[in-house]
Design a protein around this motif. Structure first.
Motif, short mmCIF file in Angstrom:
data_model
loop_
_atom_site.label_atom_id
_atom_site.label_comp_id
_atom_site.label_asym_id
_atom_site.label_seq_id
_atom_site.Cartn_x
_atom_site.Cartn_y
_atom_site.Cartn_z
N VAL A 51 0.84 -1.19 0.00
CA VAL A 51 0.00 0.00 0.00
C VAL A 51 0.88 1.25 0.00
O VAL A 51 1.87 1.30 0.73
CB VAL A 51 -0.94 0.04 1.23
N VAL A 52 0.52 2.23 -0.82
CA VAL A 52 1.17 3.54 -0.79
C VAL A 52 0.16 4.55 -0.26
O VAL A 52 -0.97 4.64 -0.75
CB VAL A 52 1.63 3.99 -2.19
N ILE A 53 0.57 5.29 0.76
CA ILE A 53 -0.24 6.42 1.24
C ILE A 53 0.32 7.66 0.54
O ILE A 53 1.46 8.07 0.78
CB ILE A 53 -0.16 6.56 2.76
N MET A 54 -0.47 8.25 -0.33
CA MET A 54 0.02 9.26 -1.27
C MET A 54 -0.67 10.60 -1.09
O MET A 54 -1.91 10.69 -1.15
CB MET A 54 -0.24 8.75 -2.70
N ASP A 55 0.11 11.64 -0.89
CA ASP A 55 -0.45 13.00 -0.86
C ASP A 55 -0.83 13.39 -2.29
O ASP A 55 -0.08 13.11 -3.24
CB ASP A 55 0.61 13.96 -0.30
N LEU A 56 -1.97 14.04 -2.44
CA LEU A 56 -2.40 14.43 -3.78
C LEU A 56 -1.54 15.57 -4.33
O LEU A 56 -1.16 15.56 -5.51
CB LEU A 56 -3.87 14.86 -3.76
#
Length: 213
Positions: A51-56
């Motif tokens: 899983v990648v937690i990605m800032d927009l």
């Protein structure tokens, strides 16, 4: 089974907070942190996180485009998007890029663990605040765009009665107006909608849920 997570955010305090939250969970391990979109793509392809937690909104490459590039190379990777925004445009843009989760930054702390586990299992996760905001925004957008909204309440009343087969005289009697006034309303609504005949009005009313003939 351990879920390996990559955190991509250009604010160190956000990365630190997310790492702290995630690493208190026995089934989650943070395998890396990056501060821009291009680094997120490189790290995702190198570290192979689940899983990648990605800032927009990130420097060099935004989170949506970074997501597209990651998924082009590794479609098994799951992405949770973080954003300050919850408008239809922002959420749909992220979903179109392929993310499975979308969190408002203000509520990420309380929801990120559930989001990671949910998307890892292959299911979509939208926070409650996102869901409510998107629905409200969509309703407003549809109201602004719908041709039905160009009609007055009385015009919509007459339109429904017309497509349900009522005659001008019947409508006039029911609404306590003259048949000539009914004709005026009918001509005005046809002009507004760009429709030239009764079958066209019936089709319009069905398409926009005004009647269920």
């Amino acid at each position: 089974m351990t879920i390996n997570v990559l955190i991509a955010d250009d604010h160190a305090v956000v990365r630190d907070g997310l790492r702290l939250l995630l690493e208190t969970q026995p089934d989650i391990r943070v395998v890396g942190e990056v501060a821009d979109g291009r680094a997120a793509v490189d790290a995702a392809l190198q570290l192979k996180p689940d899983v990648v937690i990605m800032d927009l909104a990130m420097p060099l490459l935004n989170g949506a485009d970074a997501t597209v590039q990651i998924l082009e190379k590794d479609e098994s990777c799951k992405v949770v998007m973080l954003s300050m925004h919850s408008t239809v445009e922002h959420v749909f843009r992220a979903l179109q890029a392929g993310v499975l989760g979308y969190l408002r930054k203000e509520s990420a702390g309380s929801e990120v663990v559930d989001a990671v586990r949910t998307v890892h299992s292959g299911r979509r996760y939208l926070s409650q605040k996102i869901t409510e905001s998107v629905v409200d925004d969509y309703v407003r957008k549809r109201a602004d765009e719908s041709p039905l909204e160009s009609l007055s309440q009385r015009e919509r009343e007459i339109l429904q009665l017309l497509v349900e087969g009522r005659s001008g005289i019947d409508i006039a009697r029911q609404l306590n107006i003259s048949p000539k006034t009914v004709d005026t309303y009918r001509s005005r609504m046809m002009q507004k909608l760009g429709i030239g005949d009764l079958p066209g009005l019936v089709k319009f009313a069905l398409q926009h849920g005004l009647t269920t003939l």
